[in-house]
Design an enzyme around this catalytic site. Sequence first.
Site, mmCIF file in Angstrom:
data_model
loop_
_atom_site.group_PDB
_atom_site.id
_atom_site.type_symbol
_atom_site.label_atom_id
_atom_site.label_comp_id
_atom_site.label_asym_id
_atom_site.label_seq_id
_atom_site.Cartn_x
_atom_site.Cartn_y
_atom_site.Cartn_z
ATOM 1 N N TYR A 31 59.619 -19.411 -29.949
ATOM 2 C CA TYR A 31 60.379 -18.268 -29.411
ATOM 3 C C TYR A 31 61.821 -18.673 -29.138
ATOM 4 O O TYR A 31 62.772 -17.975 -29.516
ATOM 5 C CB TYR A 31 59.679 -17.784 -28.142
ATOM 6 C CG TYR A 31 60.352 -16.632 -27.431
ATOM 7 C CD1 TYR A 31 60.252 -15.331 -27.923
ATOM 8 C CD2 TYR A 31 61.073 -16.835 -26.248
ATOM 9 C CE1 TYR A 31 60.847 -14.268 -27.255
ATOM 10 C CE2 TYR A 31 61.669 -15.783 -25.577
ATOM 11 C CZ TYR A 31 61.555 -14.492 -26.084
ATOM 12 O OH TYR A 31 62.152 -13.448 -25.422
ATOM 13 N N LYS A 75 65.726 -17.441 -30.433
ATOM 14 C CA LYS A 75 66.778 -16.961 -29.524
ATOM 15 C C LYS A 75 68.022 -17.860 -29.577
ATOM 16 O O LYS A 75 69.153 -17.366 -29.483
ATOM 17 C CB LYS A 75 66.233 -16.871 -28.095
ATOM 18 C CG LYS A 75 65.115 -15.833 -27.929
ATOM 19 C CD LYS A 75 65.590 -14.441 -28.340
ATOM 20 C CE LYS A 75 64.613 -13.347 -27.947
ATOM 21 N NZ LYS A 75 65.096 -12.005 -28.334
HETATM 22 P P1 NDP Z 1 58.685 -4.935 -24.882
HETATM 23 O O1 NDP Z 1 57.515 -5.607 -25.509
HETATM 24 O O2 NDP Z 1 58.513 -4.235 -23.571
HETATM 25 O O3 NDP Z 1 59.280 -3.855 -25.924
HETATM 26 C C1 NDP Z 1 59.538 -4.270 -27.229
HETATM 27 C C2 NDP Z 1 60.230 -3.162 -28.002
HETATM 28 O O4 NDP Z 1 60.578 -3.702 -29.289
HETATM 29 C C3 NDP Z 1 59.347 -1.943 -28.256
HETATM 30 O O5 NDP Z 1 60.166 -0.795 -28.219
HETATM 31 C C4 NDP Z 1 58.827 -2.199 -29.673
HETATM 32 O O6 NDP Z 1 58.548 -1.004 -30.402
HETATM 33 C C5 NDP Z 1 60.021 -2.876 -30.300
HETATM 34 N N1 NDP Z 1 59.699 -3.687 -31.479
HETATM 35 C C6 NDP Z 1 58.825 -4.738 -31.571
HETATM 36 N N2 NDP Z 1 58.800 -5.198 -32.840
HETATM 37 C C7 NDP Z 1 59.654 -4.421 -33.549
HETATM 38 C C8 NDP Z 1 60.043 -4.379 -34.912
HETATM 39 N N3 NDP Z 1 59.529 -5.229 -35.811
HETATM 40 N N4 NDP Z 1 60.935 -3.438 -35.303
HETATM 41 C C9 NDP Z 1 61.437 -2.542 -34.415
HETATM 42 N N5 NDP Z 1 61.106 -2.535 -33.116
HETATM 43 C C10 NDP Z 1 60.225 -3.461 -32.694
HETATM 44 O O7 NDP Z 1 59.831 -6.047 -24.787
HETATM 45 P P2 NDP Z 1 61.045 -6.247 -23.725
HETATM 46 O O8 NDP Z 1 61.644 -4.942 -23.419
HETATM 47 O O9 NDP Z 1 60.565 -7.108 -22.638
HETATM 48 O O10 NDP Z 1 62.050 -7.151 -24.602
HETATM 49 C C11 NDP Z 1 63.256 -6.664 -25.157
HETATM 50 C C12 NDP Z 1 64.106 -7.841 -25.594
HETATM 51 O O11 NDP Z 1 64.423 -8.658 -24.469
HETATM 52 C C13 NDP Z 1 63.414 -8.783 -26.608
HETATM 53 O O12 NDP Z 1 64.360 -9.200 -27.569
HETATM 54 C C14 NDP Z 1 62.962 -9.953 -25.756
HETATM 55 O O13 NDP Z 1 62.836 -11.125 -26.503
HETATM 56 C C15 NDP Z 1 64.102 -10.008 -24.755
HETATM 57 N N6 NDP Z 1 63.766 -10.698 -23.509
HETATM 58 C C16 NDP Z 1 62.803 -10.198 -22.665
HETATM 59 C C17 NDP Z 1 62.491 -10.869 -21.499
HETATM 60 C C18 NDP Z 1 61.443 -10.378 -20.547
HETATM 61 O O14 NDP Z 1 61.101 -11.127 -19.618
HETATM 62 N N7 NDP Z 1 60.892 -9.181 -20.714
HETATM 63 C C19 NDP Z 1 63.190 -12.121 -21.117
HETATM 64 C C20 NDP Z 1 64.177 -12.552 -22.090
HETATM 65 C C21 NDP Z 1 64.449 -11.859 -23.227
HETATM 66 P P3 NDP Z 1 57.055 -0.320 -30.425
HETATM 67 O O15 NDP Z 1 56.906 0.356 -29.078
HETATM 68 O O16 NDP Z 1 57.103 0.662 -31.544
HETATM 69 O O17 NDP Z 1 56.069 -1.433 -30.604
#
Ligand code: NDP
Length: 244
Positions: A152, A156
């Site tokens: 992961y 990043k």
């Molecule tokens: P969630 O799992 O809550 O949401 C993920 C979102 O990404 C959903 O809307 C999902 O769509 C979409 N998604 C997943 N795969 C794809 C794809 N192949 N194409 C298009 N859309 C996609 O994640 P978070 O909101 O927690 O994370 C958002 C970002 O923040 C990420 O990049 C994550 O790595 C980063 N992040 C998060 C942290 C945390 O603690 N939560 C910490 C550090 C970074 P669908 O609903 O259709 O599946």
Amino acid sequence: MKQVAIITGASRGIGAAVAQRLAKDGFAVVINYAGNVAEADKVVAAITADGGTAIAIQADVAQSADVRKLFDQTIAQLGRVDVLVNNAGIMPPQLPHLSATDDDTFDRLVAVNLKGSFNAMREASTRLQQGGRIINFSSSLVGTLLPGYSAYVATKAGIEGMTTILAKELRGKNITVNAVAPGPTATALFLDGKTPEVVERLAKMAPLERLGTPEDIANAVSFLAGPDGGWINGQTLRANGGMV
Ligand code: NDP
């Protein structure tokens, strides 16, 4: 005509909060999602009910043809693109050490997080309006480097590298490229697969002693997308309550 922001992965979690915040800031927003149309439609309905402008567009960011269509459809329906928030990402609930990480897990992380961010950055770099903003998503794990997160973190750290290089390559276009690197944030991506004790321990790592909320992260994105963030370029902003 309103300025337009595409938020990838905006059906849930941080992306949904970013979309709602940018809509309040005055942007017409595109709610991109991978498969969860019902959740994407709910975000559109909430923004529209609040007087904002939002549309939902399905696209798997790992597929460059899908990302091209995402930009084509945005321009066809809303006329322009000013901001890309490259938020879509995945993190598997099970995080084995590198020695036990299988090929599929590694390949999928690279496809969605790294190639997905690359696909959208490449498209944005030729199609954003002058004065545009690209906001990528890293993670504060690039700083904490906790065991279990090697694949992961590889995706990043790659995103942070591309952020600064693309900022330089867009010289003369008046487009900034930055990344936000959240710490542990209360979404499915973080909470799934963790016991309450593990969640509590990770929440307490920050001197502010709590998890981030999606709105905390949306505030940082709003700053970078708005007029006050205009002089920030090529940087990664860690939004994590002081964890690292
Ligand atoms: P969630 O799992 O809550 O949401 C993920 C979102 O990404 C959903 O809307 C999902 O769509 C979409 N998604 C997943 N795969 C794809 C794809 N192949 N194409 C298009 N859309 C996609 O994640 P978070 O909101 O927690 O994370 C958002 C970002 O923040 C990420 O990049 C994550 O790595 C980063 N992040 C998060 C942290 C945390 O603690 N939560 C910490 C550090 C970074 P669908 O609903 O259709 O599946």
